[in-house]
Write an enzyme that holds these catalytic residues in place. Structure first.
Site, PDB file in Angstrom:
ATOM      1  N   GLY A 158      65.954   3.193  23.535  1.00 36.11           N
ATOM      2  CA  GLY A 158      66.078   4.660  23.430  1.00 36.11           C
ATOM      3  C   GLY A 158      65.635   5.186  22.073  1.00 36.11           C
ATOM      4  O   GLY A 158      66.361   5.932  21.422  1.00 36.11           O
ATOM      5  N   ARG A 171      63.382   9.400  20.056  1.00 32.38           N
ATOM      6  CA  ARG A 171      63.800  10.549  19.234  1.00 32.38           C
ATOM      7  C   ARG A 171      65.142  10.226  18.591  1.00 32.38           C
ATOM      8  O   ARG A 171      65.695   9.141  18.771  1.00 32.38           O
ATOM      9  CB  ARG A 171      63.924  11.810  20.101  1.00 32.38           C
ATOM     10  CG  ARG A 171      64.874  11.636  21.269  1.00 32.38           C
ATOM     11  CD  ARG A 171      65.037  12.934  22.058  1.00 32.38           C
ATOM     12  NE  ARG A 171      66.112  12.787  23.031  1.00 32.38           N
ATOM     13  CZ  ARG A 171      65.920  12.586  24.326  1.00 32.38           C
ATOM     14  NH1 ARG A 171      64.679  12.497  24.799  1.00 32.38           N
ATOM     15  NH2 ARG A 171      66.948  12.456  25.146  1.00 32.38           N
ATOM     16  N   ILE A 215      68.547   9.406  16.745  1.00 33.71           N
ATOM     17  CA  ILE A 215      69.065   8.291  15.952  1.00 33.71           C
ATOM     18  C   ILE A 215      68.227   7.027  16.178  1.00 33.71           C
ATOM     19  O   ILE A 215      67.895   6.309  15.232  1.00 33.71           O
ATOM     20  CB  ILE A 215      70.554   8.058  16.318  1.00 33.71           C
ATOM     21  CG1 ILE A 215      71.396   9.267  15.874  1.00 33.71           C
ATOM     22  CG2 ILE A 215      71.070   6.784  15.676  1.00 33.71           C
ATOM     23  CD1 ILE A 215      72.842   9.252  16.396  1.00 33.71           C
ATOM     24  N   SER A 259      61.721   8.455  29.794  1.00 33.86           N
ATOM     25  CA  SER A 259      60.718   9.399  30.300  1.00 33.86           C
ATOM     26  C   SER A 259      59.717   9.792  29.216  1.00 33.86           C
ATOM     27  O   SER A 259      58.683  10.373  29.517  1.00 33.86           O
ATOM     28  CB  SER A 259      61.403  10.648  30.857  1.00 33.86           C
ATOM     29  OG  SER A 259      62.185  11.236  29.843  1.00 33.86           O
ATOM     30  N   SER A 261      80.451   6.314  20.189  1.00 31.06           N
ATOM     31  CA  SER A 261      80.547   7.735  19.849  1.00 31.06           C
ATOM     32  C   SER A 261      81.958   8.053  19.365  1.00 31.06           C
ATOM     33  O   SER A 261      82.920   7.400  19.784  1.00 31.06           O
ATOM     34  CB  SER A 261      80.256   8.582  21.087  1.00 31.06           C
ATOM     35  OG  SER A 261      80.639   9.923  20.864  1.00 31.06           O
ATOM     36  N   GLN A 288      84.490  15.094  27.992  1.00 31.70           N
ATOM     37  CA  GLN A 288      83.860  13.826  27.602  1.00 31.70           C
ATOM     38  C   GLN A 288      84.508  12.608  28.263  1.00 31.70           C
ATOM     39  O   GLN A 288      84.309  11.477  27.812  1.00 31.70           O
ATOM     40  CB  GLN A 288      83.940  13.670  26.065  1.00 31.70           C
ATOM     41  CG  GLN A 288      83.293  14.791  25.289  1.00 31.70           C
ATOM     42  CD  GLN A 288      81.793  14.860  25.529  1.00 31.70           C
ATOM     43  OE1 GLN A 288      81.133  13.835  25.646  1.00 31.70           O
ATOM     44  NE2 GLN A 288      81.256  16.060  25.638  1.00 31.70           N
ATOM     45  N   TYR A 341      81.753   9.830  29.770  1.00 26.36           N
ATOM     46  CA  TYR A 341      80.945   9.328  28.655  1.00 26.36           C
ATOM     47  C   TYR A 341      81.850   8.566  27.690  1.00 26.36           C
ATOM     48  O   TYR A 341      81.534   7.453  27.252  1.00 26.36           O
ATOM     49  CB  TYR A 341      80.283  10.532  27.994  1.00 26.36           C
ATOM     50  CG  TYR A 341      79.552  10.304  26.693  1.00 26.36           C
ATOM     51  CD1 TYR A 341      78.266   9.768  26.690  1.00 26.36           C
ATOM     52  CD2 TYR A 341      80.121  10.676  25.478  1.00 26.36           C
ATOM     53  CE1 TYR A 341      77.577   9.601  25.488  1.00 26.36           C
ATOM     54  CE2 TYR A 341      79.444  10.515  24.288  1.00 26.36           C
ATOM     55  CZ  TYR A 341      78.170   9.984  24.306  1.00 26.36           C
ATOM     56  OH  TYR A 341      77.492   9.827  23.114  1.00 26.36           O
ATOM     57  N   LYS A 349      81.702   4.585  26.601  1.00 26.22           N
ATOM     58  CA  LYS A 349      81.522   4.205  25.188  1.00 26.22           C
ATOM     59  C   LYS A 349      82.710   3.377  24.703  1.00 26.22           C
ATOM     60  O   LYS A 349      82.531   2.406  23.964  1.00 26.22           O
ATOM     61  CB  LYS A 349      81.346   5.458  24.321  1.00 26.22           C
ATOM     62  CG  LYS A 349      80.034   6.202  24.555  1.00 26.22           C
ATOM     63  CD  LYS A 349      78.832   5.388  24.128  1.00 26.22           C
ATOM     64  CE  LYS A 349      77.554   6.209  24.056  1.00 26.22           C
ATOM     65  NZ  LYS A 349      76.383   5.384  23.718  1.00 26.22           N
TER      66      LYS A 349
HETATM   67  N1  LIG Z   1      73.521  12.635  18.354  1.00 28.56           N
HETATM   68  C1  LIG Z   1      74.830  12.598  18.198  1.00 28.56           C
HETATM   69  O1  LIG Z   1      75.452  13.530  17.639  1.00 28.56           O
HETATM   70  C2  LIG Z   1      75.612  11.382  18.656  1.00 28.56           C
HETATM   71  C3  LIG Z   1      77.006  11.382  18.443  1.00 28.56           C
HETATM   72  C4  LIG Z   1      77.734  10.276  18.863  1.00 28.56           C
HETATM   73  C5  LIG Z   1      77.092   9.201  19.452  1.00 28.56           C
HETATM   74  N2  LIG Z   1      75.751   9.235  19.652  1.00 28.56           N
HETATM   75  C6  LIG Z   1      75.133   8.055  20.291  1.00 28.56           C
HETATM   76  O2  LIG Z   1      74.026   7.615  19.510  1.00 28.56           O
HETATM   77  C7  LIG Z   1      72.976   7.169  20.360  1.00 28.56           C
HETATM   78  C8  LIG Z   1      71.720   7.980  20.083  1.00 28.56           C
HETATM   79  O3  LIG Z   1      72.006   9.348  20.299  1.00 28.56           O
HETATM   80  P1  LIG Z   1      70.867  10.473  20.216  1.00 28.56           P
HETATM   81  O4  LIG Z   1      71.569  11.776  20.202  1.00 28.56           O
HETATM   82  O5  LIG Z   1      69.913  10.137  19.135  1.00 28.56           O
HETATM   83  O6  LIG Z   1      70.172  10.224  21.655  1.00 28.56           O
HETATM   84  P2  LIG Z   1      69.123  11.147  22.443  1.00 28.56           P
HETATM   85  O7  LIG Z   1      68.393  12.019  21.494  1.00 28.56           O
HETATM   86  O8  LIG Z   1      69.828  11.777  23.598  1.00 28.56           O
HETATM   87  O9  LIG Z   1      68.084  10.036  22.987  1.00 28.56           O
HETATM   88  C9  LIG Z   1      68.470   9.197  24.021  1.00 28.56           C
HETATM   89  C10 LIG Z   1      67.454   8.076  24.182  1.00 28.56           C
HETATM   90  O10 LIG Z   1      67.837   7.328  25.347  1.00 28.56           O
HETATM   91  C11 LIG Z   1      66.718   7.267  26.244  1.00 28.56           C
HETATM   92  N3  LIG Z   1      67.241   7.341  27.624  1.00 28.56           N
HETATM   93  C12 LIG Z   1      67.723   8.433  28.280  1.00 28.56           C
HETATM   94  N4  LIG Z   1      68.124   8.107  29.529  1.00 28.56           N
HETATM   95  C13 LIG Z   1      67.868   6.777  29.664  1.00 28.56           C
HETATM   96  C14 LIG Z   1      68.047   5.842  30.731  1.00 28.56           C
HETATM   97  N5  LIG Z   1      68.584   6.209  31.906  1.00 28.56           N
HETATM   98  N6  LIG Z   1      67.655   4.549  30.533  1.00 28.56           N
HETATM   99  C15 LIG Z   1      67.145   4.154  29.344  1.00 28.56           C
HETATM  100  N7  LIG Z   1      66.948   4.990  28.294  1.00 28.56           N
HETATM  101  C16 LIG Z   1      67.308   6.289  28.458  1.00 28.56           C
HETATM  102  C17 LIG Z   1      65.848   8.460  25.910  1.00 28.56           C
HETATM  103  O11 LIG Z   1      64.516   8.136  26.284  1.00 28.56           O
HETATM  104  P3  LIG Z   1      63.432   9.266  26.763  1.00 28.56           P
HETATM  105  O12 LIG Z   1      63.307  10.239  25.629  1.00 28.56           O
HETATM  106  O13 LIG Z   1      62.204   8.459  27.008  1.00 28.56           O
HETATM  107  O14 LIG Z   1      63.991   9.886  28.009  1.00 28.56           O
HETATM  108  C18 LIG Z   1      66.038   8.561  24.389  1.00 28.56           C
HETATM  109  O15 LIG Z   1      65.132   7.701  23.735  1.00 28.56           O
HETATM  110  C19 LIG Z   1      73.484   7.318  21.793  1.00 28.56           C
HETATM  111  O16 LIG Z   1      73.994   6.085  22.256  1.00 28.56           O
HETATM  112  C20 LIG Z   1      74.583   8.359  21.680  1.00 28.56           C
HETATM  113  O17 LIG Z   1      75.554   8.213  22.683  1.00 28.56           O
HETATM  114  C21 LIG Z   1      74.994  10.301  19.267  1.00 28.56           C
END
Ligand SMILES: NC(=O)c1ccc[n+]([C@@H]2O[C@H](COP(=O)([O-])OP(=O)(O)OC[C@H]3O[C@@H](n4cnc5c(N)ncnc54)[C@H](OP(=O)(O)O)[C@@H]3O)[C@@H](O)[C@H]2O)c1
Length: 253
Positions: free
Chosen positions: A14, A17, A19, A40, A149, A159, A162, A166
């Site tokens: 993933g 984009r 993190i 995607s 998370s 939540q 999710y 997690k």
């Molecule tokens: N951002 C936050 O504030 C936050 C807070 C707490 C925890 N987290 C955790 O940190 C991690 C990264 O978060 P983020 O916000 O940077 O994530 P994000 O921007 O939502 O990106 C998600 C990634 O997962 C891929 N993905 C989506 N659906 C998928 C599937 N069914 N199978 C395989 N890959 C899939 C997407 O690929 P495509 O773009 O190709 O679809 C993308 O590369 C996650 O595990 C999230 O739960 C984030």
């Protein structure tokens, strides 16, 4: 501090984009070979792989679907075929469930909404970890970080599913540490708080952002690069004996 990541083989799921992209960049900056996955966003993944050195054979973009039972082995198998081994897994990909309509109670959420959130974000990650451990154990060295998370620890409105998935990752690493520790494979969870990714900044109302920063001891959200730094350390040679832990990156919240 010597991180010892030069020429290590790393998988970041993933990484199109947010993190994941910063984690991939941070490993590449340490000289690692980095395989990134997309679901995607093929174009974004190919662009990042090019930035990280796909032309020189030091980066690779692969499609990966948390829901595909054959996909876990396929991704790990392709990395081993190309580079001979897998040293580090960062399970960062997340299936984001549809936002719950305002006023919908927990008991009214249909199974078709919450079952994928739980199975993909927990069982899907476990399946990938199994494939990675099989490679790492053979070589008596490995590092695994699973992205959890703050919602797994403190909860949040809407939540439940999710957060349940997690929280399962915490249970996984706590016991996996026992199973793999004597084989040199360390497994941990990193728990970001609300992080200033482009996506979060674009959808989060300013009022909520102000509330969140006011409640954070450091007075600001973490950047994706700050989360990446914690992940890279835990996946490095410099982490000699931390396993089964959850590290929160949330400005002290
Ligand atoms: N951002 C936050 O504030 C936050 C807070 C707490 C925890 N987290 C955790 O940190 C991690 C990264 O978060 P983020 O916000 O940077 O994530 P994000 O921007 O939502 O990106 C998600 C990634 O997962 C891929 N993905 C989506 N659906 C998928 C599937 N069914 N199978 C395989 N890959 C899939 C997407 O690929 P495509 O773009 O190709 O679809 C993308 O590369 C996650 O595990 C999230 O739960 C984030």
């Amino acid at each position: 501090m010597e991180l010892g990541l030069d020429d290590r083989v790393v998988l970041v799921t993933g990484a199109t984009r947010g993190i994941g992209r910063e984690i991939a960049r941070a490993f590449a900056a340490e000289g690692a070979r980095v395989a990134i996955t997309y679901h995607s966003g093929e174009e974004d993944a190919v662009k990042l792989a090019s930035e990280l050195g796909s032309a020189d054979g030091t980066a690779l973009a692969l499609r990966y679907d948390l829901a595909d039972p054959a996909g876990h082995e396929a991704v790990v198998g392709e990395i081993v075929r190309r580079w001979g081994r897998l040293d580090v897994l960062v399970a960062n990909a997340v299936h984001r469930p549809p936002r719950r309509p305002a006023g919908q109670a927990f008991e009214d959420v249909p199974a078709e909404h919450w079952v994928p959130a739980v199975t993909e974000n927990l069982a899907g990650v476990i399946a990938t970890v199994q494939c990675a451990v099989a490679q790492m154990r053979r070589r008596k060295w490995g590092r695994i970080v699973l992205l959890s998370s703050h919602n797994a620890l403190g909860g949040g409105p809407g939540q439940e599913f999710y957060g349940a998935a997690k929280a399962g990752l915490h249970g996984l690493v706590a016991s996996l540490a026992w199973d793999t520790g004597r084989d040199g494979v360390l497994a941990n969870v990193v728990c970001p708080g609300l992080t200033a990714t482009e996506q979060v900044l674009s959808v989060l109302p300013a009022r909520i952002r102000d509330q969140e920063t006011a409640l954070t001891p450091t007075g600001r959200l973490s950047s994706p690069a700050e989360v990446a730094n914690a992940v890279v350390f835990l996946c490095s040679e410099a982490n000699g004996n931390i396993s089964g832990e959850a590290v929160t990156v949330s400005g002290g919240r």
